[in-house]
Design an enzyme around this catalytic site. Structure first.
Site, PDB file in Angstrom:
ATOM      1  N   LYS A  35       0.848  -1.203   0.000  1.00 47.05           N
ATOM      2  CA  LYS A  35       0.000   0.000   0.000  1.00 47.05           C
ATOM      3  C   LYS A  35       0.881   1.250   0.000  1.00 47.05           C
ATOM      4  O   LYS A  35       2.096   1.163   0.251  1.00 47.05           O
ATOM      5  CB  LYS A  35      -0.900  -0.012   1.235  1.00 47.05           C
ATOM      6  CG  LYS A  35      -0.141  -0.003   2.568  1.00 47.05           C
ATOM      7  CD  LYS A  35      -1.073  -0.226   3.758  1.00 47.05           C
ATOM      8  CE  LYS A  35      -0.311  -0.322   5.056  1.00 47.05           C
ATOM      9  NZ  LYS A  35      -1.180  -0.693   6.188  1.00 47.05           N
ATOM     10  N   TYR A 256      16.474  30.093   6.883  1.00 47.62           N
ATOM     11  CA  TYR A 256      15.230  30.756   7.284  1.00 47.62           C
ATOM     12  C   TYR A 256      15.147  30.877   8.802  1.00 47.62           C
ATOM     13  O   TYR A 256      15.467  29.941   9.532  1.00 47.62           O
ATOM     14  CB  TYR A 256      14.016  29.968   6.784  1.00 47.62           C
ATOM     15  CG  TYR A 256      13.783  30.112   5.302  1.00 47.62           C
ATOM     16  CD1 TYR A 256      13.549  31.354   4.728  1.00 47.62           C
ATOM     17  CD2 TYR A 256      13.783  28.986   4.488  1.00 47.62           C
ATOM     18  CE1 TYR A 256      13.321  31.472   3.366  1.00 47.62           C
ATOM     19  CE2 TYR A 256      13.549  29.101   3.124  1.00 47.62           C
ATOM     20  CZ  TYR A 256      13.325  30.348   2.564  1.00 47.62           C
ATOM     21  OH  TYR A 256      13.105  30.455   1.219  1.00 47.62           O
TER      22      TYR A 256
END
Ligand SMILES: *Cc1c(COP(=O)(O)O)cnc(C)c1O
Length: 359
Positions: A35, A256
């Site tokens: 999956k 940042y």
């Protein structure tokens, strides 16, 4: 020159991990759970690699199952959460998908469907995880509906799922096993309980079918040392390279938010890998990686396309130096511990933008 960021997927390792799952449970059939695009490794490539070995596959939804059929995979495919709509029962019947039944509405959807031929059904019992599964007290009534329906193929199988099988010292797994057997409609029915952790650590949970997911990708699901860990080889490694290198003075900040400040004159390497690639933004200063064959740590914030690394003490780093975020020499599990998540999430998230190179 292309962006150096990529996933490497070692298909022989996938096969050998699958064979290890079979070896740990020689009395069981082992389904390969692929999956979520095979936990980020590419479902079609993984299914093709395992097709000669695995008698069946398991996925989370019908779109994933249809993708495998379109790629030529003809083995049975179990839909682990069953149908999401009435229509999916018909599509499942047409494509030889096995249907989990985990809620009473799905019983009615199967019984009331107009099917060309019967569909194979796995009935999930809620043995204590309280997420999916039929409540034990409703089983007799719901089983009778299924057993009397011409839509249900013979050989119905009973299943359940564990909440804590990764915790080696938690006896809730034993309680779930007991609850399961106490509620089996008859003791000779085929059944399936074990996920990877139970295949590896709870042999009493092995059933007619086991459902191997995470272990196939070569990391351990277990919370501690265990002899069954030794048979696992990591399948995925996450790679990039240094794209820029700069010397900064004491007191200068990087990236940042100026989230990291140099406490000494420092050498900073910028590497092409970011949260746009699925590398988690909440990986903080101190998260380990391997640069030029040596361990180093992330500094500052993860950007969308880049991270920064303190390489002041790492020899020989230059633009182009190879970087490995996890793989053979640094497990996804170890990286995940630094980030406050699990290896499952790390490997599953990085499959989207990055090219995959299959060995
Ligand atoms: C995902 C899943 C598995 C596989 O679990 P792993 O821990 O990855 O082995 C097994 N059974 C069900 C129902 C699942 O949803």
């Amino acid at each position: 020159m292309a962006r150096p960021s990529h996933l490497q997927v070692d298909l022989p390792a996938l096969i050998s991990n699958y064979q290890w799952a079979c070896q740990l449970a020689p009395q069981s059939n082992t389904m390969a759970i692929i999956k979520a695009d095979a936990y980020g490794h590419g479902a079609v490539a993984c299914a093709r690699a395992l097709d000669a070995y695995a008698p069946a596959f398991g996925v989370a939804c019908i779109e994933e199952a249809l993708q495998l059929r379109q790629a030529g995979i003809s083995k049975p495919i179990l839909l682990l959460e069953g149908a999401f709509t009435d229509d999916e029962v018909i599509t499942a019947g047409e494509n030889n998908f096995w249907l989990m039944v985990e809620d009473p509405w799905q019983v009615d959807a199967i019984v009331n469907a107009k099917l060309p031929k019967p569909v194979s059904v796995w009935v999930k019992i809620d043995t204590g995880m309280h997420r999916l599964g039929l409540a034990p007290f409703r089983l007799p009534e719901l089983m009778a509906k299924l057993q009397n329906s011409p839509n249900v193929a013979p050989g119905m199988l009973m299943a359940s799922h564990f909440a804590c099988a990764d915790e080696l010292n938690n006896n809730f797994t034993q309680q779930q096993i007991q609850c399961f057997h106490a509620n089996l409609p008859s003791s000779d029915m085929p059944f399936s309980l074990a996920n990877s952790a139970a295949i590896m650590a709870w042999p009493e949970a092995h059933g007619t079918w086991n459902r191997a997911g995470f272990m196939l990708y070569g990391n351990t699901p277990l919370d501690g040392e265990h002899s069954s860990n030794q048979g696992l080889t990591p399948v995925m490694s996450l790679h990039s390279a240094v794209i820029s290198l700069r010397q900064i003075p004491t007191g200068a900040a990087v990236g940042y938010g100026q989230a990291w400040t140099a406490q000494r004159d420092s050498l900073v390497a910028t590497v092409a890998m970011g949260y746009g690639d699925g590398y988690p933004r909440h990986a903080g200063t101190g998260t380990p990686l391997i640069i030029n064959g040596q361990r180093a740590t992330l500094i500052g914030r993860v950007s969308m396309d880049m991270v920064t690394v303190d390489v002041t003490d790492i020899a020989g780093v230059d633009v182009g130096s190879p970087v490995c975020f996890w793989g053979a020499d640094l497990s996804a599990n170890e990286v995940a511990r630094h980030i406050g998540t699990i290896g499952y999430e790390l490997i599953t998230r990085v499959g989207q933008r990055l090219p995959k190179i299959y060995i």
